[in-house]
Write an enzyme that holds these catalytic residues in place. Sequence first.
Site, mmCIF file in Angstrom:
data_model
loop_
_atom_site.group_PDB
_atom_site.id
_atom_site.type_symbol
_atom_site.label_atom_id
_atom_site.label_comp_id
_atom_site.label_asym_id
_atom_site.label_seq_id
_atom_site.Cartn_x
_atom_site.Cartn_y
_atom_site.Cartn_z
ATOM 1 N N LYS A 1 29.903 19.282 37.190
ATOM 2 C CA LYS A 1 29.254 20.143 38.193
ATOM 3 C C LYS A 1 29.028 19.399 39.500
ATOM 4 C CE LYS A 1 29.019 23.943 35.813
ATOM 5 N NZ LYS A 1 29.956 25.043 36.134
ATOM 6 N N TYR B 1 28.716 17.606 31.466
ATOM 7 C CA TYR B 1 28.483 18.815 32.275
ATOM 8 C C TYR B 1 28.019 18.441 33.684
ATOM 9 C CZ TYR B 1 26.573 23.554 33.194
ATOM 10 O OH TYR B 1 26.282 24.800 33.710
ATOM 11 N N ASP C 1 43.452 30.841 30.583
ATOM 12 C CA ASP C 1 42.621 29.675 30.263
ATOM 13 C C ASP C 1 42.651 28.728 31.465
ATOM 14 O OD1 ASP C 1 41.554 27.284 29.341
ATOM 15 O OD2 ASP C 1 42.419 27.500 27.344
ATOM 16 N N VAL C 2 41.487 28.498 32.081
ATOM 17 C CA VAL C 2 41.459 27.690 33.305
ATOM 18 C C VAL C 2 41.754 26.213 33.053
ATOM 19 C CG1 VAL C 2 39.866 29.261 34.487
ATOM 20 C CG2 VAL C 2 38.939 27.272 33.257
ATOM 21 N N GLY D 1 27.983 37.362 31.323
ATOM 22 C CA GLY D 1 27.067 36.497 32.054
ATOM 23 C C GLY D 1 27.180 36.577 33.567
ATOM 24 N N ILE D 2 27.106 35.412 34.208
ATOM 25 C CA ILE D 2 27.078 35.337 35.672
ATOM 26 C C ILE D 2 28.369 35.890 36.276
ATOM 27 C CG2 ILE D 2 27.054 33.704 37.609
ATOM 28 C CD1 ILE D 2 25.153 31.931 35.878
HETATM 29 P P1 NAP Z 1 28.699 32.230 29.660
HETATM 30 O O1 NAP Z 1 27.852 33.438 29.451
HETATM 31 O O2 NAP Z 1 28.874 31.253 28.549
HETATM 32 O O3 NAP Z 1 30.130 32.713 30.182
HETATM 33 C C1 NAP Z 1 31.145 31.775 30.416
HETATM 34 C C2 NAP Z 1 32.399 32.510 30.863
HETATM 35 O O4 NAP Z 1 33.442 31.544 31.072
HETATM 36 C C3 NAP Z 1 32.885 33.518 29.868
HETATM 37 O O5 NAP Z 1 33.384 34.650 30.554
HETATM 38 C C4 NAP Z 1 34.036 32.787 29.178
HETATM 39 O O6 NAP Z 1 34.933 33.745 28.672
HETATM 40 C C5 NAP Z 1 34.606 31.970 30.345
HETATM 41 N N1 NAP Z 1 35.364 30.781 29.971
HETATM 42 C C6 NAP Z 1 34.936 29.709 29.263
HETATM 43 N N2 NAP Z 1 35.938 28.819 29.128
HETATM 44 C C7 NAP Z 1 37.012 29.348 29.765
HETATM 45 C C8 NAP Z 1 38.347 28.917 29.978
HETATM 46 N N3 NAP Z 1 38.804 27.726 29.506
HETATM 47 N N4 NAP Z 1 39.181 29.710 30.697
HETATM 48 C C9 NAP Z 1 38.766 30.884 31.177
HETATM 49 N N5 NAP Z 1 37.520 31.358 31.016
HETATM 50 C C10 NAP Z 1 36.656 30.596 30.302
HETATM 51 O O7 NAP Z 1 28.185 31.373 30.899
HETATM 52 P P2 NAP Z 1 27.256 31.763 32.141
HETATM 53 O O8 NAP Z 1 25.882 31.376 31.815
HETATM 54 O O9 NAP Z 1 27.571 33.131 32.630
HETATM 55 O O10 NAP Z 1 27.789 30.670 33.181
HETATM 56 C C11 NAP Z 1 28.773 30.957 34.161
HETATM 57 C C12 NAP Z 1 28.909 29.739 35.068
HETATM 58 O O11 NAP Z 1 27.647 29.427 35.644
HETATM 59 C C13 NAP Z 1 29.354 28.479 34.313
HETATM 60 O O12 NAP Z 1 30.202 27.715 35.141
HETATM 61 C C14 NAP Z 1 28.050 27.745 34.095
HETATM 62 O O13 NAP Z 1 28.242 26.364 33.956
HETATM 63 C C15 NAP Z 1 27.309 28.085 35.371
HETATM 64 N N6 NAP Z 1 25.856 27.979 35.255
HETATM 65 C C16 NAP Z 1 25.151 28.721 34.366
HETATM 66 C C17 NAP Z 1 23.765 28.590 34.328
HETATM 67 C C18 NAP Z 1 22.915 29.373 33.400
HETATM 68 O O14 NAP Z 1 21.686 29.139 33.400
HETATM 69 N N7 NAP Z 1 23.428 30.310 32.641
HETATM 70 C C19 NAP Z 1 23.132 27.697 35.164
HETATM 71 C C20 NAP Z 1 23.884 26.948 36.043
HETATM 72 C C21 NAP Z 1 25.248 27.114 36.092
HETATM 73 P P3 NAP Z 1 35.883 33.471 27.398
HETATM 74 O O15 NAP Z 1 35.035 32.834 26.338
HETATM 75 O O16 NAP Z 1 36.414 34.816 27.033
HETATM 76 O O17 NAP Z 1 36.949 32.561 27.903
#
Ligand code: NAP
Length: 241
Positions: free
Chosen positions: A151, A147, A55-56, A20-21
């Site tokens: 945030k 959430y 793990d954060v 993802g991001i």
């Molecule tokens: P995603 O595809 O679900 O990816 C989340 C990432 O966080 C994965 O690499 C996951 O890897 C890691 N992660 C989750 N829990 C963790 C933990 N306890 N320790 C370490 N790593 C952890 O999410 P995304 O959409 O790319 O989002 C990335 C960020 O952008 C997030 O903070 C999300 O809230 C924010 N965001 C996303 C959107 C959107 O539209 N997608 C919009 C606004 C904000 P593992 O599972 O391997 O740990």
Amino acid sequence: MTAAETDAPRSVLITGASQGIGEAIARHFVALGDKVAVVSRSGRGPEGTLAIAGDVSDTESVDAAFTQAEDAHGPVEVVVANAGITRDQLLMRMSDEEFDDVLQTNLGGAFRLARRASKGMIRLRRGRIVLISSVIGMYGGPGQVNYAAAKAGLVGVARSITRELGKRSITANVVAPGFIDTDMTRALPEAQQQTYLGAIPAARFGDPDDVAGVVEFLASDAAGYVSGAIIPVDGGLGMGH
Ligand code: NAP
């Protein structure tokens, strides 16, 4: 501040960059020639990165991952707190666990990372801290009390760091993505996706690279005087907040 401008690759650490991001952000820094460490529970990361399992939500795990990155790449100059989860639930049904899990990962994770990063940055007398928030932090979202609270909390974290460490050439900023096309948003019901799409002036969902470009800017020389800011990357979805 790019690697080319400083003649030395920077040590960069990004959480949640297995997909993802975060993965897009990592790819951008690798392309700049920086030394990039990524931390996620699965320990996966894009090509050219040092992928570390961590793990954060756990302090020891964050500290160990950080030390591993420092040992391999030197003091971390740029840190991006991106790891995040959702546990959506209506307020009246949300359990303490659902609330706490999201706070521990999204807000506590950023705190742990910034705290650990600050030690080396104070010594270096420079640093860039970027916290990935969400439009939901300001806009709110049904079923997202946990959430949104996490945030929104990141804004207070970045602004307090700015006041505490600004004089040491350390900046802390918040990036607030809107609806970005990743696994996190693909999991939403189709009807909810279409509702969001209708509210986005840009009339499209964002791409992870849209967010990565802004993070790259915040870590650059050009952004040296930007701190405590909330930068939306949302196609106009959250305007006015
Ligand atoms: P995603 O595809 O679900 O990816 C989340 C990432 O966080 C994965 O690499 C996951 O890897 C890691 N992660 C989750 N829990 C963790 C933990 N306890 N320790 C370490 N790593 C952890 O999410 P995304 O959409 O790319 O989002 C990335 C960020 O952008 C997030 O903070 C999300 O809230 C924010 N965001 C996303 C959107 C959107 O539209 N997608 C919009 C606004 C904000 P593992 O599972 O391997 O740990």
